[in-house]
Design a protein around this motif. Structure first.
Motif: not given
Length: 333
Positions: A98, A239-240, A242-244, A246-247
């Motif tokens: 992050s 966006l990054v 959000g992806m982190l 979700l992971v």
């Protein structure tokens, strides 16, 4: 398309009115942030609304429900281990990623997610829709939040590097106890007088619950907009983030399912473990953040929690609806 049909369509993807209002609150704070005297009044109002929220939590929680849930020690221990052991460790592992794309305050906020207790109303609702152990979920989520009043700040203080400047003042824990745990205890004492009344007027308590969260979000993002939050973090960084998130959610959900199956839980207990062990409380996290990070970049710190909260609601809603549909097919077949 009618409004009801549009809402039903959005609900299939986990987008209900509450989620839309959360997003709308951030937009409102961006366009019309509270400033000056209005911000000061909002700060005082938020304090008492939070106290009222946890007073109502205490007044609604029955002793019988707590005792029934405590008898299932395997479920309770699994949720506590996921919430306060595995979740913080997973967040700690992902935190360096992050910091590559996000400001330091948002990176601290990503770690803060891992230290928080389970969500209460959402995890219970999803467990009920899926046909899981509701009594166990009520107990697990409630115990998680009570323990989290002290354990969450302590975990964050332990895991966050001191040189980052986001350490926890020990006096903040006492302030959290005053604002969260004390009203909850008073609510428990008043339950004999108010319990039946609150059961008859559940809609009013839901309004206080969600209204208080929207108020806290508006206050935090108003301060952030005044301090230039959207100049610091842009669409790509969001966006990054959000992806982190979700992971992180996917990893913890997988761990919850493996834990339930490895310990020989039945389907109802596995579902309660899934929802209570993989979700994080915005209702507890926002008030604690306001105390722990007073005078810091609080809007950036709570932004990861906001994103994670929206994603967990959407993902859990989709899972719950599919499980409910499968249960309906099996019952009909």
């Amino acid at each position: 398309m009618s409004l009801l049909r549009a809402e039903a369509l959005l609900a299939r993807f986990g987008l209900d009115r509450y989620m839309l209002m959360l997003v709308g609150t951030v937009v409102l704070a961006t366009i019309l942030p509270a400033r000056g005297v209005a911000a000061s009044v909002l700060s005082h109002l938020t304090y008492w609304v939070i106290a009222l929220l946890f007073f109502l939590y205490g007044a609604r929680l029955t002793t019988a429900t707590i005792l029934a849930g405590l008898r299932n020690g395997r479920l309770q221990l699994a949720v506590l281990a996921l919430t306060f052991l595995l979740f913080p460790l997973f967040a700690l592992v992902l935190k360096p990623l992050s910091l590559i794309w996000l400001p330091a305050a948002a990176g601290a906020g990503f770690l803060y997610i891992g230290c928080l207790p389970s969500t209460v109303q959402s995890s219970i609702a999803f467990t009920a829709v899926s046909g899981g152990n509701v009594a166990g979920a009520v107990c697990a989520a409630s115990i998680s939040n009570l323990v989290g009043v002290v354990l969450s700040p302590a975990l964050f203080a332990l895991l966050i590097p001191q040189e980052t400047g986001y350490g926890v003042d020990p006096s903040a824990i006492w302030k959290i106890v005053q604002q969260v745990l004390l009203p909850f205890a008073v609510g428990q004492l008043c339950r004999p007088l108010l319990g039946n009344l609150l059961m008859r007027h559940r809609r009013a308590t839901v309004v206080v619950d969600r209204g208080s969260i929207l108020l806290i979000v508006y206050a935090a993002f108003s301060a952030g907009v005044v301090n230039g939050i959207w100049q610091v973090i842009g669409a790509g960084a969001l966006l990054v983030l959000g992806m982190l998130c979700l992971v992180l959610l996917a990893v913890v959900m997988g761990a919850a399912l493996l834990t339930g199956r490895a310990t020989g839980m039945n389907r109802g207990d596995i579902l309660a473990t899934l929802y209570c062990g993989s979700t994080k409380s915005l209702a507890s996290g926002l008030p604690m953040a306001g105390i722990l990070f007073a005078g810091q970049d609080i809007s950036l710190i709570i932004l990861p929690l906001m994103v994670f909260h929206l994603l967990q609601l959407a993902v859990c809603a989709i899972i719950a609806q599919r499980l409910a549909g499968q249960a309906g097919v099996q019952a009909g077949g």
